[in-house]
Scaffold this active site. Structure first.
Site, mmCIF file in Angstrom:
data_model
loop_
_atom_site.group_PDB
_atom_site.id
_atom_site.type_symbol
_atom_site.label_atom_id
_atom_site.label_comp_id
_atom_site.label_asym_id
_atom_site.label_seq_id
_atom_site.Cartn_x
_atom_site.Cartn_y
_atom_site.Cartn_z
ATOM 1 N N ARG A 84 20.082 -13.230 108.838
ATOM 2 C CA ARG A 84 21.077 -13.266 107.762
ATOM 3 C C ARG A 84 21.868 -14.560 107.930
ATOM 4 N NH1 ARG A 84 25.746 -9.939 106.738
ATOM 5 N NH2 ARG A 84 26.524 -10.652 108.729
ATOM 6 N N CYS A 140 21.456 -1.798 106.694
ATOM 7 C CA CYS A 140 21.800 -2.414 107.977
ATOM 8 C C CYS A 140 23.273 -2.241 108.318
ATOM 9 C CB CYS A 140 21.398 -3.882 108.007
ATOM 10 S SG CYS A 140 22.319 -4.883 106.828
ATOM 11 N N ASN A 180 29.175 -0.976 105.107
ATOM 12 C CA ASN A 180 30.626 -1.117 105.291
ATOM 13 C C ASN A 180 31.275 -1.816 104.105
ATOM 14 O OD1 ASN A 180 30.217 -0.058 107.786
ATOM 15 N ND2 ASN A 180 30.220 -2.033 108.835
ATOM 16 N N HIS A 189 26.265 -14.465 132.441
ATOM 17 C CA HIS A 189 24.810 -14.380 132.434
ATOM 18 C C HIS A 189 24.265 -13.526 133.563
ATOM 19 C CE1 HIS A 189 24.639 -18.026 129.612
ATOM 20 N NE2 HIS A 189 24.452 -16.908 128.965
ATOM 21 N N ARG A 248 22.955 -11.251 112.814
ATOM 22 C CA ARG A 248 24.201 -11.760 112.228
ATOM 23 C C ARG A 248 24.512 -13.105 112.848
ATOM 24 N NH1 ARG A 248 25.982 -5.982 112.960
ATOM 25 N NH2 ARG A 248 26.057 -5.158 110.844
ATOM 26 N N ARG A 289 38.573 -1.309 104.322
ATOM 27 C CA ARG A 289 38.098 -0.426 105.389
ATOM 28 C C ARG A 289 38.917 -0.557 106.661
ATOM 29 N NH1 ARG A 289 33.982 -4.094 108.281
ATOM 30 N NH2 ARG A 289 33.225 -5.367 106.582
ATOM 31 N N GLU A 338 25.695 -5.506 99.023
ATOM 32 C CA GLU A 338 27.004 -5.083 99.509
ATOM 33 C C GLU A 338 28.055 -5.171 98.413
ATOM 34 O OE1 GLU A 338 27.973 -7.669 102.814
ATOM 35 O OE2 GLU A 338 26.943 -9.338 101.857
#
Lengths: 839, 103
Positions: A448, A618, A570, A305, A412, A581, A547
């Site tokens: 998401r 995104c 992706n 931190h 995410r 990938r 996706e």
């Protein structure tokens, strides 16, 4: 009646903090009692308390007996046994992966010089320069234990004292919270929750009662136990939480009346560079903002931190500097290079000048970056395209806004689960999302929902082993089974939505019926919340990730069901081409300009727009500013990326005209191969606003550089200023590396420093003419007064422009050409000469 | 006198081509015929045919890295120099080759 089972403890590192908290999490909601008995150590524990479990000293292979008594005891016992033998080892394995750290870069000026320098890792960018103040090491908690390992006659009184101290610390933190904002506030909040951790507090009180320790002694012991466990973790993030724990403990000790030797150095006589083994967040905050120039730390982790706050304040910092406290002395002058990860002691004239130039360059570069970041997300002809940031943690928000994010295109959330022993509760999530909503102000944030599975195994959610995890159980597909996970998250988001502008997005949707099911559940959660008296002020926009190709093909049927789509490039690319990938053998299929992919995207975006719905992007591709015209041409309404890319993408976006981009796409949709489209894009750039190989800002005439070091530095600065390279430090290093093979002085007073590096954005030529020749440190030692610097990006793809550099090289052999470069009277003439040589 | 040459350097964007240009330029001036193959970032360019190699009086390597497809030159007399030497002293190189092969 109780159900029981015996088993051999399977984890190689024994039962330490992380698995203990997994077990606690597994057991805590069971209605009944669960006793854990280690047959070897003869110690018993309550399986609902992680700290209690730790005290059983369970090692690998120890036979343990578990007794379950309460509701459905047999069923739970079976479940728990399977959890301990199967899921727990898997979670442990996943948690043991250690993240790599960035390495130091040695600046050109230190080539063959005398100054002592120490290397570490860059932790917060910038250059700091000043007197070092070496901070005394914190008293180790074990030393304190000897110091105050006292017993008491009245445990009740000690518990009372402890609770008072705790209350007073919480109040104190509460006050500090009011004065802080952003990252610093969220860190203090984390400390506040540590100061309320029930496991820790119970252990302290237990030690006071059973062992008759004083409150201070009990606290020290409890914290040491817990820290030791944390430190055994191979997960960096977990180890780095020890600093937070010690911080809270030391503050509590002060409240308990223990005088700690930490006040002394807090008064700095002048702004200084702080050198310390580690710096606790509260120590960092105890200095007046202007008093710290920079930080040199031995042990702080990148996610500590203190470093996060240093980045937030723009303070240069490096960490991982071994023995910094021993090797540096207070009062010494030091330069902290946070871009490269080194600290230089007592810099001589050359080094000082080098860093003076660095600092001047920083000022200009920061200004350019700020200007780009402040641009609106809009094309030259006025089409609004929202430029947003991808985040994985609320602490990234502050940087995102500074980088110019207009929204968060994807949060995410599964990243919150990494290194976490247990799933966060609904309440915890609510507080976190609420904080995000508040920090974002009016800016929209797309949350998401957990995308677990595929390449994202999460320690606290155990999924079955699958032959093809990417084509299997991931994203929303697990929500029916892990309904609580899904339910608590969506409820938390719905509750938090009213505090800002939160949007909800679901990953891995393939079918319309999935969306319908998700929406039904959301409706159910809303009704639940209303029944519970939670007012849901407004409709939360709900979207899906695009996706899986089926969603694109059927976009017109999905569109009425959702408010928006966001393309995860992706995964879309890998599902579309059936090419993993992560597999280098089929990396070739990662073709963002493939006409097939473009047609798919165009189809989806058009259908969404016909139905009045918007589409964002995104995935990683969004941050590649070279592709921005393609995305504008396709009709994307939002682009979301790692915030570091935002200024550059905005800068490109502001120069684009929608009509031209659409024309580009029209042609690209008719191509047969990516290669054709690469060519189309290249032509488009040539026509529209190509970064030429050379522009006036890459040319310096009659420069005053006195040495090769200075020339190389100024070249690197010019290239970063012109936006040709990502990092001048990396670029400069790549140039030097080439020089070390053989100096690039080629006679005729000419040197051609060059490199191929990933930090180069686009093939570029820089030129510098010197007032006075400098020694190029080559074998023959001929002085150099004309420097031509060639930079090309790395990567297999040979861009058409690459052919132009050999042309120029050949031209340089000819005296007439060199003469014309030397005689040209202005920058424009030089640019014209180079252009003609490369045509 | 017919010569063939290969130029190659680590990065393959500058020295390779400069050395090629210099060899071609100086050879022409000295009245030799020369074909120079470049092995650079663009791959092999101006590739030497086996016939051309067979016919050549000598082979010059002006290289800082290993030459690709070396089997083509088996049995030939090879003069190896650094790329820098080829750029700075092409004339001396060609004179030396000339002397040694007695051409």
């Amino acid at each position: 009646m109780a159900a029981e089972f015996r088993f051999e403890f399977p984890l190689p590192l024994g039962l330490h903090a992380r698995p203990a908290s997994f077990i606690q999490e597994k057991c805590q909601d069971y209605k009944g009692e669960i006793i854990w008995e280690n047959q070897r150590t003869q110690k018993k524990a309550d399986a609902k308390s992680a700290i209690s479990l730790l005290t059983t000293d369970t090692q690998k292979g120890d036979v343990c007996r578990v007794l379950v008594s309460g509701t459905d005891e047999k069923k739970f016992a079976t479940e728990l046994e399977s959890f301990l033998l199967k899921e727990l080892p898997l979670k442990e394995e996943q948690a043991l992966k250690v993240e790599p750290a960035a390495a130091a870069i040695i600046p050109g000026v230190l080539q063959g010089r005398q100054e002592m320098f120490l290397v570490g890792q860059p932790a917060s960018p910038g250059v700091a320069w000043g007197k070092a103040v070496v901070l005394k090491k914190q008293p180790g908690l074990s030393e304190l234990e000897e110091l105050i390992g006292k017993k008491t006659d009245s445990p009740e009184k000690e518990i009372e004292v402890f609770r008072q101290a705790l209350g007073s610390l919480r109040e104190e933190i509460q006050k500090e919270l009011a004065e802080k904002s952003g990252v610093e506030k969220s860190i203090l909040k984390a400390h506040q929750s540590l100061a309320s951790d029930p496991g820790l507090l119970r252990r302290v009180e237990e030690l006071i009662e059973r062992e008759k320790l004083t409150a201070a002694a009990a606290l020290v012991r409890a914290v040491s136990e817990f820290s030791e466990e944390l430190l055994r973790s191979k997960t960096q993030y977990i180890r780095e939480r020890v600093a937070d724990l010690s911080d809270v403990a030391l503050r509590l000790l002060e409240k308990l009346g223990c005088t700690l030797d930490t006040e002394k150095w807090r008064e700095l006589t002048e702004p200084s560079v702080l050198v310390a083994e580690d710096l606790l967040p509260s120590e960092f905050l105890s200095f007046q903002p202007g008093q710290i120039l920079g930080l040199v730390l031995e042990k702080a982790g990148q996610t500590s931190h203190t470093l996060i706050m240093a980045r937030g304040r723009g303070l240069p910092a490096i960490t991982g500097v071994a023995e910094a406290c021993r090797l540096l002395s207070s009062g010494e002058e030091v330069v902290v290079d946070g871009n490269r990860g080194i600290v230089i002691v007592s810099p001589g004239e050359e080094v000082r000048k080098y860093y003076q130039r660095e600092r001047e360059a920083e000022v200009t570069l920061k200004k350019i970056r700020r200007e780009k970041a402040a641009l609106p997300g809009v094309t030259a002809d006025g089409k609004r395209i929202e430029v947003a940031a991808n985040i994985g943690h609320p602490e990234e928000l502050q940087k995102a806004w500074e980088d110019g994010a207009e929204a968060v295109g994807i949060f995410r959330t599964e990243l919150l689960l990494y290194g976490k022993p247990a799933l966060p509760s609904e309440e915890e999530q609510f507080l976190l999302y609420k904080r995000v909503a508040e920090v974002a102000g009016g800016r929209p944030v797309i949350i998401r929902t957990f995308d677990i599975g595929g390449d994202k195994p999460i320690p606290c959610v155990k999924l079955p082993q699958e032959p093809n995890p990417f084509l299997g159980y991931r994203g929303i597909r697990i929500y029916r089974e892990y309904y609580e996970l899904f339910r608590s998250q969506v409820r938390a988001i719905l509750r938090a939505a009213g505090y800002g502008k939160l949007r909800l997005m679901f990953p891995m949707v393939a079918l319309v019926e999935e969306v319908r099911w998700l929406k039904e559940q959301v409706k159910i959660f809303e009704q639940e919340l209303e029944r519970e008296g939670v007012s849901l002020s407004h409709e939360v926009e709900t979207g899906i990730m695009l996706e899986i190709p089926s969603v694109a093909v059927l976009a017109d049927k999905f569109a009425p069901e959702v408010d928006f789509f966001s393309v995860g490039s992706n995964d879309l690319v890998q599902y579309f081409f059936a090419a993993d990938r992560g597999n280098p053998l089929v990396k070739y299929f990662n073709q963002p300009l493939s006409p097939a992919l473009l047609r798919l995207l165009k189809l989806a975006i058009d259908k969404a727009h016909e139905n009045g719905k918007w589409v964002g992007l995104c995935g990683e591709l969004a941050g590649d500013s070279r592709l921005t015209p393609v995305f504008v041409g396709l009709g994307f309404d939002e682009l979301s990326m790692s915030s570091g890319f935002i200024p550059e993408v905005k800068a490109v976006l502001n120069r684009l005209r929608v009509e031209e981009c659409q024309k580009l796409i029209e042609k690209a949709l008719e191509s047969s191969t990516s290669e054709e489209n690469e060519k189309l894009l290249e032509d488009y750039y040539q026509r529209q606003f190509s970064p030429e190989l050379i522009t006036p800002d890459l040319v310096t005439l009659e420069a005053d550089c006195r040495s090769k070091v200075e020339v190389m530095q100024e070249l690197a600065i010019a290239f970063e200023r012109a936006g040709r390279v990502e990092s001048r430090a990396v670029f400069e290093q790549a140039l030097w590396k080439r020089e070390q093979d053989v100096a690039t002085e080629i006679g005729f007073g000419l040197a051609i420093p060059h490199c191929q590096s990933g930090t180069v954005r686009t093939p570029s030529i820089g030129l510098m003419r010197l007032r006075k020749p400098v020694d190029w440190q080559s074998k023959e030692g001929q002085p150099v007064d004309l420097i031509i610097c060639l930079a090309i990006p790395s990567g297999e793809k040979v861009r058409p422009k690459l052919q132009l550099l050999p042309k120029l090289s050949r031209k340089l052999i000819h005296e007439e050409f060199r003469d014309s470069l030397r005689q040209a009277t202005n920058v424009e003439a030089i640019v014209a000469l180079i252009k003609s040589a490369t045509h | 006198m017919k010569l063939v040459a290969v130029t190659a350097c680590p990065t393959g964007i500058a020295h390779t081509y400069m050395a090629a240009e210099q060899l071609e330029r100086v050879a022409k001036k000295m009245g030799f015929s020369i074909k120079v193959e470049t092995q650079g970032a663009m791959g092999i360019e101006n590739e030497l045919e086996q016939d051309e190699i067979n016919e050549a009086a000598a082979v010059i390597f002006a290289v800082g890295i290993t030459v690709q497809k070396p089997e083509r030159f088996e049995g030939k007399k090879i003069f190896e120099f650094s790329v820098q030497e080829a750029i700075k002293n092409a004339e001396a190189i060609l004179n030396k080759v000339k002397e040694e092969i007695g051409g």
